[in-house]
Motif scaffolding. Structure first.
Motif, mmCIF file in Angstrom:
data_model
loop_
_atom_site.group_PDB
_atom_site.id
_atom_site.type_symbol
_atom_site.label_atom_id
_atom_site.label_comp_id
_atom_site.label_asym_id
_atom_site.label_seq_id
_atom_site.Cartn_x
_atom_site.Cartn_y
_atom_site.Cartn_z
ATOM 1 N N GLY A 76 0.779 -1.199 0.019
ATOM 2 C CA GLY A 76 0.050 -0.003 0.145
ATOM 3 C C GLY A 76 0.863 1.292 -0.015
ATOM 4 O O GLY A 76 0.365 2.485 -0.109
ATOM 5 N N GLY A 77 2.154 1.314 0.138
ATOM 6 C CA GLY A 77 2.826 2.526 0.066
ATOM 7 C C GLY A 77 3.029 2.973 -1.360
ATOM 8 O O GLY A 77 2.353 2.496 -2.514
ATOM 9 N N GLY A 78 3.359 4.272 -1.366
ATOM 10 C CA GLY A 78 3.678 4.970 -2.790
ATOM 11 C C GLY A 78 3.903 6.331 -2.541
ATOM 12 O O GLY A 78 4.364 6.853 -1.567
ATOM 13 N N LEU A 79 3.687 7.100 -3.881
ATOM 14 C CA LEU A 79 3.795 8.683 -3.809
ATOM 15 C C LEU A 79 2.650 9.274 -3.819
ATOM 16 O O LEU A 79 1.680 8.805 -4.478
ATOM 17 N N VAL A 80 2.526 10.127 -2.670
ATOM 18 C CA VAL A 80 1.301 10.920 -2.776
ATOM 19 C C VAL A 80 1.505 12.311 -2.262
ATOM 20 O O VAL A 80 2.586 12.869 -1.545
ATOM 21 N N PRO A 81 0.843 13.238 -2.988
ATOM 22 C CA PRO A 81 0.884 14.685 -2.550
ATOM 23 C C PRO A 81 0.595 14.872 -1.029
ATOM 24 O O PRO A 81 -0.345 14.267 -0.644
ATOM 25 N N ALA A 82 1.167 16.096 -0.648
ATOM 26 C CA ALA A 82 0.908 16.416 0.778
ATOM 27 C C ALA A 82 -0.507 16.820 0.790
ATOM 28 O O ALA A 82 -1.449 17.233 0.018
ATOM 29 N N GLY A 83 -1.159 16.329 1.918
ATOM 30 C CA GLY A 83 -2.584 16.386 2.371
ATOM 31 C C GLY A 83 -3.432 15.308 1.692
ATOM 32 O O GLY A 83 -4.568 15.022 1.931
#
Length: 124
Positions: free
Chosen positions: A8-15
């Protein structure tokens, strides 16, 4: 033995939000306290959240309290970490961990079984 596999990890924008999952092998999942810890290079592993074996007692690091939620599903032998309002400082490798006993702990050294980790990156 106990084997833990995170996803479930990954790259996500702040917020943004992410859900981490941790599938645990073995028949004693409901007897173990579970925890999530995180690690960034050149620092000690940091406690994030923990749940006792009953699922009734939670603990959170101050830095994530109110934003992250730990839970478990005994029928699926799976623990979860719901991460909301993510910040760049939440960027780390997140590890799922299990204790030999049911009482939770905030001490990473008290967790005897760890998964391989999943990278969470929060962009600013």
């Amino acid at each position: 033995q106990v084997r833990l596999v995170e996803s479930g990890g990954g790259l996500v924008p702040a917020g943004g939000s992410l859900r981490l999952s941790c599938e645990v092998s073995g028949r004693t999942f409901n007897e173990r306290a579970m925890g999530w810890l995180r690690h960034v290079p050149r620092k000690e592993p940091q406690f994030v959240a923990a749940l006792d074996s009953t699922g009734a007692v939670h603990a959170y690091a101050e830095s994530v309290n109110g934003r992250f939620i730990i839970s478990s599903d005994n029928a699926k032998n799976t623990a979860y970490l719901f991460m909301n309002s993510l910040k760049p400082e939440d960027t780390a490798v997140y590890y799922c961990a299990a204790r030999r006993w049911g009482n939770l702990s905030r001490n990473p050294g008290d967790f005897g079984f760890w998964g391989q980790g999943t990278q969470v990156t929060v962009s600013s």
